[in-house]
Design a protein around this motif. Structure first.
Motif, short mmCIF file in Angstrom:
data_model
loop_
_atom_site.label_atom_id
_atom_site.label_comp_id
_atom_site.label_asym_id
_atom_site.label_seq_id
_atom_site.Cartn_x
_atom_site.Cartn_y
_atom_site.Cartn_z
N ARG A 74 -2.55 8.19 0.83
CA ARG A 74 -2.20 7.67 2.15
C ARG A 74 -2.64 8.63 3.25
NH1 ARG A 74 3.82 7.87 3.79
NH2 ARG A 74 3.08 9.88 4.51
N ARG A 285 8.69 1.88 -0.37
CA ARG A 285 8.61 1.29 0.97
C ARG A 285 8.65 2.37 2.04
NH1 ARG A 285 11.34 -0.06 5.32
NH2 ARG A 285 13.20 1.05 4.59
N THR A 289 5.50 3.10 4.60
CA THR A 289 5.62 2.96 6.05
C THR A 289 5.47 4.29 6.79
OG1 THR A 289 8.03 3.14 5.87
CG2 THR A 289 7.07 0.92 5.90
#
Length: 314
Positions: A74, A285, A289
């Protein structure tokens, strides 16, 4: 001392040094290199020869796999343009510069000089990942980026993988080893203080707060799932009370999650494993995010995995 005995002694020494580095919060690669230099100067240490194919097939693959496993995809995606420019343009330019200098000031042939440039051009991910601080620095700061170019075991493994008959092989290995010792001792021991001094590292207090916040979110998700199970009377009342009390304690007290659990009947273990799966989804999650970093996600996921494994054993 025979070679086998020497290798065993070196493995024990490396283990002691690595444990000491973690205990005193020092970069393990830098400390290992310093210890290796000292051991290498001892007259009783025998000469150990490693064949190129052993390096290519046995040494390199696990190192590259471990470095890839520590990479946050990420965070890499967030800076992929800059990384691509550095990984291609800067590496090619560095290889050309090192090759030109080596050809000019050493007796290496032109081709072998540029082989040396290719070996030393790229930063060793294994070395950098373990010499930097445990928190998440922003590597976009130029001073830190330029100082994070430590070379380590990967360039050395690449040099050792050259054919034994390659002309200039010994000189390439010598220069590579010298660069590794210099970068890991000088840059390695100073990289972490530089990151902290530049004010671009996440403090330990911030990381702890992030971890506690994530655990509260996970406990709330598990509590919501427990409410759903209670609504359909899928959980025995005693099991529900026990689990609800533990989850509420985590939310109200911000208690650190633990892998310990009470030894109840199979029903409690089954329900708790269901809640662990829910907590894992909530953890993913939060990470997806951007609310928590890769290090926090891994630490909490490890705690969940250990608890799940202990429940399976019971």
């Amino acid at each position: 001392m025979r070679v086998v005995e020497a290798v065993l002694v070196l493995v024990v020494l490396a283990t002691i040094v690595a444990v000491s580095a973690r205990r005193f919060r020092l970069p393990a690669p830098s400390l290992l290199v310093a210890a290796g230099v000292v051991v290498g100067l001892l007259p009783a240490v025998p000469h150990v020869e490693i064949r190129p194919e052993v390096v290519s097939l046995v040494v390199l693959p696990p190192l590259l796999y471990a470095a890839g496993g520590d990479l946050s995809w990420r965070e890499l995606h967030r800076v992929w343009r800059s990384v691509t420019i550095l990984a291609l343009g800067l590496v090619i330019a560095s290889a050309a510069a090192v090759g030109a200098v080596a050809a000019a000031i050493t007796p290496m042939s032109g081709p072998m000089a540029f082989v040396l440039g290719a070996i030393l051009a790229s930063t060793d991910p294994v070395a950098v990942l373990h010499t930097g601080p445990g928190d998440r620095p922003s590597w976009r700061v130029p001073a830190v980026v330029s100082w994070a170019g430590a070379r380590g075991v990967l360039p050395l493994a690449a040099a050792l993988s050259l054919l034994l008959a390659a002309p200039g092989r010994e000189l390439v290995i010598t220069v590579t080893a010298a660069v590794i010792v210099l970068t890991l001792t000088v840059q390695g021991f100073t990289l972490s203080p530089l990151v902290r001094r530049a004010g671009i590292a996440t403090s330990n207090d911030d990381l702890l707060a992030e971890e506690k916040t994530a655990d509260v979110h996970m406990a709330r998700a598990a509590l919501a799932r427990l409410d759903e199970l209670d609504d359909v009377e899928a959980v025995p009342p005693t099991v529900s009370v026990t689990l609800r009390r533990a989850l509420t304690h985590r939310i109200e007290e911000h208690a650190t999650p633990s892998v310990e659990h009470q030894t109840d009947d199979a029903a409690r273990g089954e329900v708790r494993r269901d809640l662990i799966a829910v907590e894992g989804c909530e953890l993913d999650r939060l990470h997806g995010t951007g609310l928590i970093g890769e290090g926090t996600r891994r630490r909490l996921q490890r705690t969940l995995d250990l608890e799940d494994a202990s429940l399976r054993c019971d």
